[in-house]
Design a protein around this motif. Structure first.
Motif, PDB file in Angstrom:
ATOM      1  N   LEU A 167      -7.540  -6.114  -5.097  1.00 33.60           N
ATOM      2  CA  LEU A 167      -6.249  -5.425  -5.160  1.00 33.60           C
ATOM      3  C   LEU A 167      -5.411  -6.108  -6.236  1.00 33.60           C
ATOM      4  O   LEU A 167      -5.613  -7.289  -6.523  1.00 33.60           O
ATOM      5  N   LYS A 198      -7.868 -10.133  -0.404  1.00 33.80           N
ATOM      6  CA  LYS A 198      -8.286  -9.117  -1.384  1.00 33.80           C
ATOM      7  C   LYS A 198      -7.560  -9.306  -2.716  1.00 33.80           C
ATOM      8  O   LYS A 198      -8.115  -9.024  -3.781  1.00 33.80           O
ATOM      9  N   THR A 239      -5.216  -8.728   3.284  1.00 30.50           N
ATOM     10  CA  THR A 239      -4.661  -8.216   2.023  1.00 30.50           C
ATOM     11  C   THR A 239      -4.517  -9.363   1.027  1.00 30.50           C
ATOM     12  O   THR A 239      -4.861  -9.220  -0.155  1.00 30.50           O
ATOM     13  N   ILE A 265       3.640  -4.976   2.190  1.00 30.99           N
ATOM     14  CA  ILE A 265       2.803  -5.813   3.063  1.00 30.99           C
ATOM     15  C   ILE A 265       3.065  -7.292   2.807  1.00 30.99           C
ATOM     16  O   ILE A 265       3.164  -8.092   3.739  1.00 30.99           O
ATOM     17  N   GLY A 300      -0.956  -9.380   7.063  1.00 30.43           N
ATOM     18  CA  GLY A 300      -1.278  -9.321   5.632  1.00 30.43           C
ATOM     19  C   GLY A 300      -2.301 -10.348   5.177  1.00 30.43           C
ATOM     20  O   GLY A 300      -2.498 -10.549   3.972  1.00 30.43           O
ATOM     21  N   TYR A 313       0.912  -1.155   0.000  1.00 31.54           N
ATOM     22  CA  TYR A 313       0.000   0.000   0.000  1.00 31.54           C
ATOM     23  C   TYR A 313       0.946   1.198   0.000  1.00 31.54           C
ATOM     24  O   TYR A 313       1.754   1.328   0.921  1.00 31.54           O
TER      25      TYR A 313
END
Ligand code: ATP
Length: 262
Positions: free
Chosen positions: A53, A47, A44, A18, A41, A13
């Motif tokens: 992402l 995602k 993340t 991350i 993470g 990010y």
């Protein structure tokens, strides 16, 4: 068959790295437990798998396609689904929101969609609550409904982020038994802080803390060979082991004295 293939992925990010150079391979009907410290993470990673992402480096393939192209085949149960329980909506309506490409609620749902939602509620044992207000359910019941909503799209992969975080112990077991049953036909990814899940239900475990290490734990006795008696293990040791790059390379450790049978 490989359903999720992550190769050399790094994600940041802004400038904060991350996830760094991670690799992960999830096979059809795997039950993968994703564990790791807060901020490591895990969300993340989910995602990235959901295509919300995009990695700065490396590649992700889900069911042989780019993640965003496979979204309709993934069921996702996000964290903290207990929000807005005062909203006056019935269980069946919540489940029907999971339909992909169905008619807009404004014009009502079709017969097929209602039947499909009822089928999903039956799968999670909540068919008798179809007309109940969502706010009148217990945390465990509500979570079942959220799983039914994810099942509505007939996913090949079901991803659950901390599915039992606000549920009591017996409710947690029921949810995991349900997930285990679903795993007979669906690939499961669960983010969990609950080590017992890993031991009882998962056949693979991924430890995420900027880097990722994953282990086949389908043979529990073999995997946990360094951890004393079969029925007695230490959660901290287990986490440390899963955090290692490769548990097969670790030398068997002597059983600690405090564990020696008298
Ligand atoms: N949208 C964002 N913008 C910037 N930084 C973010 C964003 N989302 C998460 N982070 C940061 O990325 C790191 C990893 O967060 P992530 O939510 O993936 O961790 P996690 O392992 O899921 O944590 P937890 O167990 O607490 O849910 C954290 O340091 C977090 O502050």
């Amino acid at each position: 068959m490989s359903v999720i293939d992550i190769k050399n992925v790094s994600f940041a990010y802004d400038k904060q790295m991350i996830l760094e150079n991670i690799n992960l391979n999830v096979e059809e009907k795997d039950f993968l437990a994703i564990i790791g410290p807060n901020g490591g993470g895990k969300s993340t990673l989910l995602k990235l798998i959901l295509g919300l992402l995009k990695p700065q480096k490396g590649s992700i393939s889900v069911l042989g396609k780019a993640p965003s192209k496979s979204l309709t085949q993934i069921g996702y149960v996000p964290q903290n689904t207990n929000v807005n329980t005062d909203f006056p909506i019935k269980v069946i309506e919540v489940v029907m929101m999971g339909h992909v490409g169905g008619k807009k609620p404004l014009f009502g749902y079709g017969k097929e969609e209602i039947l499909c939602a009822m089928g999903a509620l039956t799968q999670v044992g909540m068919e008798n609550f179809a007309q109940t207000k969502i706010g009148a359910l217990s945390g465990g019941q509500r979570q079942r409904v959220m799983i039914a909503r994810a099942l509505c799209a007939h996913p090949q992969i079901l991803i659950l982020d901390e599915p039992t975080s606000s549920i009591d112990i017996s409710g947690q077991k029921e949810i995991y038994e349900l997930i285990k049953k679903l795993n007979e036909s669906i690939t499961i990814l669960v983010v969990s802080h609950d080590i017992s899940v890993i031991l009882e239900y998962a056949n693979k475990a991924a430890h995420v803390n900027k880097s990722l290490s994953y282990h086949d734990i389908s043979d529990k006795t073999k995997t946990f060979h360094t951890h004393g008696y079969e029925d007695h293990f230490c959660e901290v040791e287990l986490l440390q082991m899963l955090g290692r790059e490769n548990c097969d390379s670790c030398e068997p450790e002597p059983t600690p004295k405090w564990r020696t049978k008298k």
